[in-house]
Design an enzyme around this catalytic site. Structure first.
Site: not given
Length: 260
Positions: A62, A149
């Protein structure tokens, strides 16, 4: 005796045709009788106490604007099967490298999907519409991803709503993008955020960060589809560190998953 010798030679030749080539640590390629399974280098390697990432057949990365000048052909040849690319954040930010990474990954034959970094100070509906506005609806793309997050270092948003509010906002975002793209989205999250907000209750496929132990230990009882096992990976085609991930299923499972 001569007939037996010729038969043994033939068997050896046929077996040799089935030998695949798998990358050794750092991306070097070595001969192996096993299926092609990449094992990359790491700037801060983990001595895995449980099942190691390279027990899984399919690996990917990623990335975002911080990974520049990527040689996507080298990335693909190293054994990378997929890339999740940062597309958007909040309701007004587009990653400036998204379009380039999106096009180049596809051209190199790397399956790619887009992810959105959720901003806890903006409404979920607004963020979903922003993602939809900036990420193409591509039937060949991987499912979209909601990255959830904490942002303790954000200069503008340190808000921490109650868990039920966070889950409701996540649900709203996920419903909207699933309806638009026609694929069930993934949730990416970290150990603290997952535990604090009981993210497993949402029931969506999970992409979990666990850089010191297997997800089964870090997230007991939680099913998962992708495992981010390092943030300091060394992959050919990159000049610096990159996140590396494993797909939970077999190579046949991957083909079915990537095909939608």
């Amino acid at each position: 005796m001569h007939h037996l010798l010729r038969l043994l030679v033939l068997v050896a030749l046929v077996a040799g045709c089935n030998v695949s080539r798998a990358p050794a640590p750092g991306g070097a390629v070595v001969a192996s009788a096993a299926q092609f399974v990449p094992r990359f280098g790491d700037g801060d390697p983990t001595d895995w106490p449980g099942r190691a990432p390279w027990a899984y057949q399919v690996h990917g990365i990623d990335l975002s604007r911080w990974q520049t000048d990527v040689d996507w052909r080298a990335v693909r040849q190293s054994g990378v099967s997929f890339a999740f690319i940062k597309a958007t954040e909040g309701g007004d930010h587009v990653d400036p490298a998204f379009d380039q990474h999106w096009r180049d990954a596809a051209a190199a034959g790397v399956a790619r999907g887009a992810y959105h970094f959720f901003y806890l100070c903006r409404p979920a509906s607004e963020q979903a519409e922003w993602f939809i506005r900036n990420v193409p609806r591509d039937r060949n793309a991987l499912p979209p991803v909601l990255d959830m997050e904490w942002t303790p270092f954000s200069p503008t948003c340190t808000r921490r709503p109650p868990p039920e509010v966070i889950r409701a906002e996540a649900q709203e975002f996920l419903r909207r993008i699933e309806r638009h793209y026609g694929r069930r989205p993934l949730i990416y999250t970290t150990p603290e955020f997952y535990r604090t907000n009981d993210m497993g209750r949402l029931g969506y496929p999970m992409w979990l960060r666990a850089v010191a132990d297997h997800p089964s230990t870090v997230y007991p009882g939680q099913d998962w589809s992708f495992w981010q096992y390092t943030g300091t990976g060394r992959v050919p085609g990159f000049s610096g560190d990159v996140d590396i991930n494993a797909f939970r299923g077999s190579r046949a499972d991957w083909i079915r998953f990537a095909g939608g």
